[in-house]
Design a protein around this motif. Structure first.
Motif, PDB file in Angstrom:
ATOM      1  N   ALA A 116       0.860  -1.195   0.000  1.00 19.25           N
ATOM      2  CA  ALA A 116       0.000   0.000   0.000  1.00 19.25           C
ATOM      3  C   ALA A 116       0.895   1.243   0.000  1.00 19.25           C
ATOM      4  CB  ALA A 116      -0.914   0.007   1.226  1.00 19.25           C
ATOM      5  N   TRP A 117       0.854   2.007  -1.079  1.00 20.62           N
ATOM      6  CA  TRP A 117       1.768   3.140  -1.196  1.00 20.62           C
ATOM      7  C   TRP A 117       1.647   4.160  -0.061  1.00 20.62           C
ATOM      8  CZ3 TRP A 117      -0.016   8.049  -1.503  1.00 20.62           C
ATOM      9  CH2 TRP A 117      -1.338   8.243  -1.948  1.00 20.62           C
ATOM     10  N   PRO A 118       0.451   4.415   0.522  1.00 21.32           N
ATOM     11  CA  PRO A 118       0.413   5.393   1.624  1.00 21.32           C
ATOM     12  C   PRO A 118       1.243   4.959   2.838  1.00 21.32           C
ATOM     13  CG  PRO A 118      -1.792   5.039   0.759  1.00 21.32           C
ATOM     14  CD  PRO A 118      -0.918   3.973   0.180  1.00 21.32           C
ATOM     15  N   VAL A 119       1.301   3.647   3.075  1.00 15.93           N
ATOM     16  CA  VAL A 119       2.108   3.135   4.188  1.00 15.93           C
ATOM     17  C   VAL A 119       3.586   3.415   3.923  1.00 15.93           C
ATOM     18  CG1 VAL A 119       2.807   1.057   5.441  1.00 15.93           C
ATOM     19  CG2 VAL A 119       0.417   1.373   4.773  1.00 15.93           C
ATOM     20  N   TRP A 155      -5.546   2.776   7.133  1.00 17.23           N
ATOM     21  CA  TRP A 155      -5.764   2.729   5.691  1.00 17.23           C
ATOM     22  C   TRP A 155      -6.392   1.425   5.209  1.00 17.23           C
ATOM     23  CZ3 TRP A 155      -5.407   6.342   1.928  1.00 17.23           C
ATOM     24  CH2 TRP A 155      -5.399   5.905   0.607  1.00 17.23           C
ATOM     25  N   GLY A 156      -5.880   0.299   5.705  1.00 19.37           N
ATOM     26  CA  GLY A 156      -6.293  -0.965   5.103  1.00 19.37           C
ATOM     27  C   GLY A 156      -6.918  -1.981   6.023  1.00 19.37           C
ATOM     28  N   GLY A 157      -7.027  -1.677   7.298  1.00 18.46           N
ATOM     29  CA  GLY A 157      -7.609  -2.652   8.205  1.00 18.46           C
ATOM     30  C   GLY A 157      -6.713  -3.861   8.417  1.00 18.46           C
ATOM     31  N   TRP A 158      -7.279  -4.952   8.896  1.00 17.19           N
ATOM     32  CA  TRP A 158      -6.513  -6.130   9.293  1.00 17.19           C
ATOM     33  C   TRP A 158      -5.649  -6.727   8.178  1.00 17.19           C
ATOM     34  CZ3 TRP A 158      -4.516  -8.084  13.369  1.00 17.19           C
ATOM     35  CH2 TRP A 158      -4.056  -9.405  13.369  1.00 17.19           C
ATOM     36  N   PRO A 163       0.565  -7.749   8.344  1.00 13.96           N
ATOM     37  CA  PRO A 163       1.947  -7.913   7.870  1.00 13.96           C
ATOM     38  C   PRO A 163       2.829  -6.725   8.225  1.00 13.96           C
ATOM     39  CG  PRO A 163       0.462  -7.560   6.005  1.00 13.96           C
ATOM     40  CD  PRO A 163      -0.383  -7.726   7.223  1.00 13.96           C
ATOM     41  N   VAL A 164       2.268  -5.516   8.171  1.00 13.79           N
ATOM     42  CA  VAL A 164       3.072  -4.327   8.502  1.00 13.79           C
ATOM     43  C   VAL A 164       3.459  -4.352   9.979  1.00 13.79           C
ATOM     44  CG1 VAL A 164       3.044  -1.797   8.654  1.00 13.79           C
ATOM     45  CG2 VAL A 164       2.104  -2.933   6.633  1.00 13.79           C
TER      46      VAL A 164
END
Length: 194
Positions: A116-119, A155-158, A163-164
Motif C-alpha cells: 500500500a503506497w500510503p504506508v 488505511w487498510g484494516g486487518w 503484515p506491517v
C-alpha cells in the motif's frame, strides 16, 4: 499451497545479499568484516562508498517489492502479506550466509510500497525527516516503521495491518542493540561507527 509458495518466493528473493554482492564486486572484500557486520546499506556506507550504499538500499528495497508484487500476480492478492513477511525474514536470515543477514529496513520499505503506497510514503517521509533532524539511521528507521503501523491500521484494516505490524515488530527486535544505545545516548550518527 499458494500461501506456501508465496512464503518460499518471499524467502528466496529476500535472501539475495545485495550488500555483500556489491561490495565484493567492487573489490572491497566481505562487508561482514567491517562495522556492524551486517549486509545492509547502513553498513555498506561505512566503506565510504556512497554509490554502493545507495545501490544496496535500492536493490534491497526492490527485492521486497518484487516479492509482494510477484506473489500477488502469480498466486493471488491474498498471498501478498505472506510474501511480504517472508521477504523481510529472508533478508534478515539468508540460508547461504549461515542465516546472518541485515536488519530488514530497506526490504520492509519495499514491501510496504507494494502492499500500500500510503504506508510506504508515511514511513519514508518520516525516515527522511528524522534522518535530517537527528542524523541517526536506526532512530530514523524505527520511527518511520512505527508510523507505518499506524497508517496501515487506518488505511487498510486487518489485511494490511497484520503484515506491517509483524514486520515492524521483527525489525524492532533486530535493532535491540541499537535501541539500547539510543537509550544510553551512544548510538553513532549516520556514516560513523557501528
Amino acid at each position: 499451497m499458494n500461501q506456501l509458495l508465496a512464503a518460499l518466493l518471499g524467502l528466496l528473493l529476500g535472501s539475495i545479499p545485495f550488500g555483500l554482492i556489491l561490495t565484493r564486486a567492487a573489490g572491497l572484500g566481505d562487508i561482514r568484516a567491517i562495522g556492524s557486520g551486517n549486509i545492509g546499506a547502513t553498513n555498506v556506507l561505512r566503506t565510504g562508498n556512497k554509490k554502493l550504499a545507495a545501490g544496496t538500499l535500492a536493490l534491497d528495497f526492490l527485492k521486497g517489492a518484487a516479492a509482494v508484487l510477484l506473489a500477488a500476480a502469480l498466486l493471488g492478492p491474498e498471498t501478498a502479506g505472506i510474501a511480504a513477511v517472508a521477504a523481510v525474514l529472508g533478508h534478515c536470515h539468508p540460508p547461504w550466509l549461515a542465516f546472518r543477514g541485515g536488519k530488514g529496513v530497506a526490504t520492509a520499505l519495499g514491501v510496504f510500497l507494494a502492499l500500500a503506497w500510503p504506508v510506504f510514503l508515511a514511513a519514508a517521509l518520516t525516515w527522511l525527516a528524522m534522518a535530517k533532524l537527528v542524523k541517526i539511521s536506526s532512530a530514523s528507521a524505527l520511527t518511520g516503521l512505527a508510523v507505518a503501523v499506524v497508517v496501515a491500521a487506518l488505511w487498510g484494516g486487518w489485511p494490511l495491518f497484520w503484515p506491517v505490524a509483524l514486520i515492524t515488530a521483527y525489525v524492532y527486535a533486530r535493532h535491540h542493540a541499537n535501541i539500547r544505545r539510543l537509550i544510553a545516548g551512544t548510538e553513532p550518527r549516520i556514516g560513523q561507527g557501528k
